[in-house]
Design an enzyme around this catalytic site. Structure first.
Site, PDB file in Angstrom:
ATOM      1  N   CYS A  60       0.825  -1.209   0.000  1.00 59.42           N
ATOM      2  CA  CYS A  60       0.000   0.000   0.000  1.00 59.42           C
ATOM      3  C   CYS A  60       0.863   1.264   0.000  1.00 59.42           C
ATOM      4  O   CYS A  60       1.998   1.270   0.488  1.00 59.42           O
ATOM      5  CB  CYS A  60      -0.902   0.034   1.221  1.00 59.42           C
ATOM      6  SG  CYS A  60      -2.221  -1.190   1.179  1.00 59.42           S
ATOM      7  N   GLU A  62       0.523   3.924   1.803  1.00 59.28           N
ATOM      8  CA  GLU A  62       0.827   4.388   3.163  1.00 59.28           C
ATOM      9  C   GLU A  62       2.099   3.712   3.681  1.00 59.28           C
ATOM     10  O   GLU A  62       2.928   4.336   4.346  1.00 59.28           O
ATOM     11  CB  GLU A  62      -0.323   4.079   4.118  1.00 59.28           C
ATOM     12  CG  GLU A  62      -1.619   4.812   3.817  1.00 59.28           C
ATOM     13  CD  GLU A  62      -2.572   3.992   2.965  1.00 59.28           C
ATOM     14  OE1 GLU A  62      -2.131   3.319   2.005  1.00 59.28           O
ATOM     15  OE2 GLU A  62      -3.778   4.031   3.257  1.00 59.28           O
ATOM     16  N   CYS A 102      -6.894   0.963   4.225  1.00 54.66           N
ATOM     17  CA  CYS A 102      -7.396  -0.407   4.351  1.00 54.66           C
ATOM     18  C   CYS A 102      -7.139  -0.898   5.781  1.00 54.66           C
ATOM     19  O   CYS A 102      -6.425  -0.256   6.564  1.00 54.66           O
ATOM     20  CB  CYS A 102      -6.732  -1.317   3.329  1.00 54.66           C
ATOM     21  SG  CYS A 102      -5.022  -1.764   3.714  1.00 54.66           S
ATOM     22  N   CYS A 105      -3.430  -1.264   6.734  1.00 50.60           N
ATOM     23  CA  CYS A 105      -2.768   0.024   6.969  1.00 50.60           C
ATOM     24  C   CYS A 105      -3.213   0.627   8.293  1.00 50.60           C
ATOM     25  O   CYS A 105      -2.423   1.293   8.965  1.00 50.60           O
ATOM     26  CB  CYS A 105      -3.029   0.985   5.821  1.00 50.60           C
ATOM     27  SG  CYS A 105      -2.019   0.588   4.376  1.00 50.60           S
TER      28      CYS A 105
HETATM   29 ZN   LIG Z   1      -3.492  -0.289   2.903  1.00 52.75          ZN
END
Ligand SMILES: [Zn+2]
Length: 145
Positions: A60, A62, A102, A105
């Protein structure tokens, strides 16, 4: 002191940084999400998601931003973090909108700073919420303390 849900000028610059990152590195089906985080020392780091042929290897945006922050500044804490999604070329709406992190994260952000603020969608004007609000009953390995 409860920190403001309304966005500061620095928060708006953070969203702009995330948008600039994905606008620059967008690749259809490969890089679609940008993120930006501000450390407690005030430095800003950006990331884009890294998709992968083997889906489980995908990372991801992040996490990429956090990795850059840790390499550059050590564990400087996360004051505020935001992610944005670039629309696919087929979308008429060209808005690069704020998206919620998500579940994975949320765990990661909490692990690195349990007081982090996260900018999330909120109608037309995104707002900032504490990470703990996005992750009630966080997973722990042992008994709760
Ligand atoms: Zn994520």
């Amino acid at each position: 002191m409860k920190r403001a849900a309304t966005l500061s000028a620095a928060d708006r610059r953070l969203i702009a940084a995330a948008r600039a990152a994905i606008k620059c590195r967008y690749r259809d089906d490969w890089q679609e999400v940008g993120a930006a985080l501000r450390t407690r020392s005030g430095k800003v780091f950006t990331g884009v998601n890294l998709d992968a042929y083997l889906g489980r290897m995908a990372v991801c945006a992040e996490a990429v931003a956090l990795g850059r922050a840790v390499v550059d500044s050590g564990d400087a804490g996360i004051d505020t973090i935001v992610a944005v999604r670039h629309p696919p070329p087929t979308d008429k709406d060209r808005t690069i909108a704020v998206v919620s992190p998500c579940g994975a994260c949320r765990e990661l952000i909490f692990d690195y700073d349990r007081k982090a603020r996260v900018i999330v969608p909120n109608g037309k004007s995104p707002k900032a919420v504490p990470i703990a609000e996005l992750l009630p009953n966080k997973y722990t390995r042992g008994p709760e303390r």
